[in-house]
Design an enzyme around this catalytic site. Structure first.
Site, PDB file in Angstrom:
ATOM      1  N   GLU A  35       0.837  -1.208   0.000  1.00 27.41           N
ATOM      2  CA  GLU A  35       0.000   0.000   0.000  1.00 27.41           C
ATOM      3  C   GLU A  35       0.871   1.256   0.000  1.00 27.41           C
ATOM      4  OE1 GLU A  35      -2.806  -0.665  -0.845  1.00 27.41           O
ATOM      5  OE2 GLU A  35      -3.027  -2.738  -0.157  1.00 27.41           O
ATOM      6  N   HIS A  64       1.556   2.034  -3.565  1.00 30.99           N
ATOM      7  CA  HIS A  64       0.433   2.786  -4.150  1.00 30.99           C
ATOM      8  C   HIS A  64       0.447   4.239  -3.653  1.00 30.99           C
ATOM      9  CE1 HIS A  64      -1.777  -0.386  -6.186  1.00 30.99           C
ATOM     10  NE2 HIS A  64      -1.868  -1.133  -5.102  1.00 30.99           N
ATOM     11  N   GLU A 112      -0.496  -0.665  -9.933  1.00 32.64           N
ATOM     12  CA  GLU A 112      -0.043  -1.935  -9.350  1.00 32.64           C
ATOM     13  C   GLU A 112       1.468  -2.108  -9.548  1.00 32.64           C
ATOM     14  OE1 GLU A 112      -1.371  -4.992  -6.919  1.00 32.64           O
ATOM     15  OE2 GLU A 112      -2.417  -3.226  -7.693  1.00 32.64           O
TER      16      GLU A 112
END
Lengths: 496, 496
Positions: A262, A265, A291
């Site tokens: 995460e 991201h 991704e």
């Protein structure tokens, strides 16, 4: 109305639309991270009301008028990108009748709840009727969106990965599959025993270490926060990008991997060009590129031998004895290859095989070749063939992922595309920064972030996704760098 | 379009509007409780975009068409209340030009930030220009809203307390003031020394006890949560009502009082009639009635001798020695009368004097009799006259409250109205349940909640606010019950 006036009016419209989109994402974050149980019914109404507003704005006929009135010759690259993405979004939105869009919003909200219950009970039959309704609606939507020469699946892919096609993805999977399965066979035949972690991993210590991991990987805590959820995700952009994790007290990799993922991201969203905030040109460009950022940080950085050297003393400080006695052993434990049932827990070798299974099944669902009632059997057969194990229950099989319940058909392949992009980006990065492992080992991976920031994050949506990756790499991204990286990594780890 | 169709269309519109209103409130909660610092700029855009949508919906001309097409004779009491509140809201909204509404939203968002900074720096001069802009905009809005025979202040009051008038409130304050100041003089002359708490009050222990207090007062944790903020408030309705608190490690009453207060607000929202969810008829009716619920739970219940008996052993269990050695001493410490600078920390005797000061100053600001540049001096003079002490700095004076920065002029008197309503409701409740102190002492104040639920919460907005209180009490609410309650309470506490 002059071209300048029309462009100003368009930007003002896009700005409000982007702000409303951020609110929609915050509602999802809140639902998963904060909302009390009895708030669910209200939240569905809130989401539906906001979606109705957003759909009306996306289909606003003034958008076509503004686009027609703007002289593209007066615009810079960002302006032309804004026109491109706005035209594309508007043309797609108006092709879908408002009633169908509303029905999809309502049915997927309901189906999400049905899926969660069915997953808890591990009974696919409880979910099948709702899924059948969702698939039928998604097919109707694809029929509205499809243009000449496109498949239904192509039409949906455009939501997640503009420019990708069903045929192109099928070819990509076709090239990945032989080398991945060959690597897996070599690993299985190596006879190597890879260590596992053991010890006590209290939640508070895991969370504290996870925060340290996010920090060292470049996460800006002034522009975000970390909370616990059932299924980790990231929400937000620029000054407010929130990451989430879950804790398994038996397995600290669960939390650490999720936070590294995460964080990948999040640094993408935190690193977008603030000068292009509120404009399509400044937004993250696709799910595949997104991704690629999360997988590169999670795997190429986070599961590297160099990172294990940084992590090992911090893990022993946090947990005491962890069942492995060196950074090398930690590295091996973090990269254990096993044909597990769960995609999100898969090693780098098996991960893309999980995606191929879903890609083929969802194409068959959409085409009507696979009735929803036969999906569980098809899943179990395919899993047995690909992984050599029998699925023990639907919770570890066809019900494990949330995507289909939300109507997300065409989303899964972007995970593998992200892995492929990450492989290509990592090869290019290592070419530019040959001593990067030393920086990672020292807990100073800032040069990774700098490289990604200038090559990817700041590019926003100035180009189509594949072009952004190609410009960053100096060549069109193929599968070879990913496969070479995996071969090199696992040959060393399993002494092949 | 038939009456039935028009009413169905109106309800559908109101439902979406209510859902969007809930989202707006969630954004505020998130901003205060969760949002990272760098998210502020985005949040302002989000709030502005949502407000633009909501303003357009409030002024939608279809509302007038629907109202005209509905035959009120076909509606039940809830339906007629829906028509009443919808007509009133629509007529008010259309009187304010969209540009002015947008300008107010923008300027108050900015002024809020300026106020927070000025308050930190304790410099009124830093805030004065922004406040002057807000006051000018609020005056323009009041001029749009004012109807024949109304004052500008009357026109604003309608936002917070439908049916209240400037003259009526001034008369109420005129009746309260002599008895409150007389009581204060008697207390000051009593020579009684009231104990103070002392000890160690760690944040975690305060929070755990606060949760226990909210639970015993009837808060439903499945429909809410508790978080820490700088200025406590409550957000949400029905299944999702979130309370907030702040912690002062030197003074546990700060957190406990705030939680009791916000619990009072929360049980009102949690206790509304779910059958009327999404309808104006089912919503909480006014700020004054809302404040009556919070003040009754905070003061009449939470600062009672009976509650001190329940609380005392829990406080000593949580904190060890607390500097007072009996429930009686705890009760006295919790009701210490002192002319403090801060409204939110005021005892029940001084509280309404704080409100009177603000009521008079904001009326003068709105009328143009008091230039914003002279506001600090006017505040300090009035405070010295009313409280007998010199204001040491603007942070403890004119800058202490957030309201004016947000354009909330006409809001303050609803606090005193709430106290008056709470006094009247409490007298009626004690008449119906003469042994209620025993229940509170036993930690079972559920009958208080039941009484409020049926008499107030479930009434929603089926009647105007004063009528709801009058029906609950069996007579029109006056100031006498509040003043009698205060006389009785402090006569005993200070042995007057």
């Amino acid at each position: 109305v002059t071209s300048t006036e029309a462009y100003a009016a368009l930007l003002a419209h896009l700005r409000e639309s982007a702000a409303l989109g951020q609110i929609a994402r915050l509602l999802v974050w809140d639902q998963e991270a904060m909302m009390p149980p009895k708030g669910a019914a209200q939240r569905a109404e809130q989401a539906a009301a906001l979606e109705a507003v957003r759909h009306a704005r996306r289909t606003d006929p003034r958008i076509a008028d503004w686009l027609a009135a703007i002289d593209p010759g007066t615009l810079d690259a960002a302006g032309r990108a804004n026109m491109h993405w706005t035209r594309r979004g508007h043309e797609r939105a108006v092709r879908v009748p408002a009633a169908l869009a509303a029905e999809i919003a309502r049915e997927t909200t309901l189906a999400h709840g049905v899926w969660a219950e069915a997953r808890r009970a591990r009974r696919f039959a409880d979910f099948a009727p709702a899924l059948a309704r969702v698939v039928a609606l998604v097919r109707r939507r694809a029929e509205c969106l499809r243009r000449d020469g496109e498949t239904l699946y192509d039409a949906l892919l455009d939501d997640y990965e503009p420019g990708a096609t069903e045929a192109g993805l099928a070819a990509m999977f076709g090239r990945l599959r032989p080398r991945l399965t060959a690597l897996r066979e070599r690993i299985a035949g190596s006879g190597q025993d890879v260590p596992r972690l053991s010890g006590s991993f209290p939640a508070a210590a895991q969370l504290a270490l996870a925060r340290e991991v996010a920090t060292v990987l470049g996460y800006d805590w002034q522009a975000g926060r970390l909370d616990l959820v059932v299924h980790p995700f990231v929400a937000g952009t620029l000054g407010d990008v929130r990451i989430t994790a879950r804790i398994d007290e038996a397995d600290p990799f669960c939390c650490l991997s999720a936070v590294a993922h995460e964080t990948g991201h999040a640094i993408y969203e935190q690193g977008l060009d603030p000068a292009l905030a509120w404009q399509p040109a400044g937004a993250s460009v696709s799910m595949g590129v997104h991704e690629s950022q999360s997988r590169l940080i999670e795997n190429q950085v986070g599961r590297s031998a160099a990172f294990a050297e940084w992590l090992y003393p911090r893990m022993t400080a946090a947990f005491g004895a962890i069942g492995v006695c060196s950074p090398e052993a930690l590295h091996r434990a973090a990269n254990r290859v096993e044909p597990g049932f769960i995609r999100t827990e898969a090693d780098e070798v098996h991960y893309n095989l999980h995606i191929m299974l879903r890609f083929d099944l969802e194409r068959a669902l959409l085409a009507g070749d696979l009735p929803v009632g036969d999906l569980e059997a098809a899943w179990d057969d395919r899993f047995a063939a690909d992984f050599g194990r029998a699925v023990p229950d639907a919770g570890r099989g066809v019900l494990q992922d949330v995507h289909w319940s939300e109507g997300l058909v065409g989303y899964f392949p972007t995970y593998t595309l992200g892995n492929v992009y990450a492989g290509a980006l990592w090869a290019a990065l290592r070419g530019d920064l040959p001593d990067i492992a030393a920086s990672i080992r020292a807990g100073e991976p800032g040069r990774v972030l700098d490289w990604l920031r200038s090559r990817v994050h700041r590019q926003g949506s100035l180009h189509p996704p594949a072009e952004i990756v190609a410009r960053a790499c100096g060549e069109a991204p193929g599968e070879a760098p990913l496969l070479d990286y995996l071969d090199e990594k696992y040959t060393a780890l399993y002494r092949l």
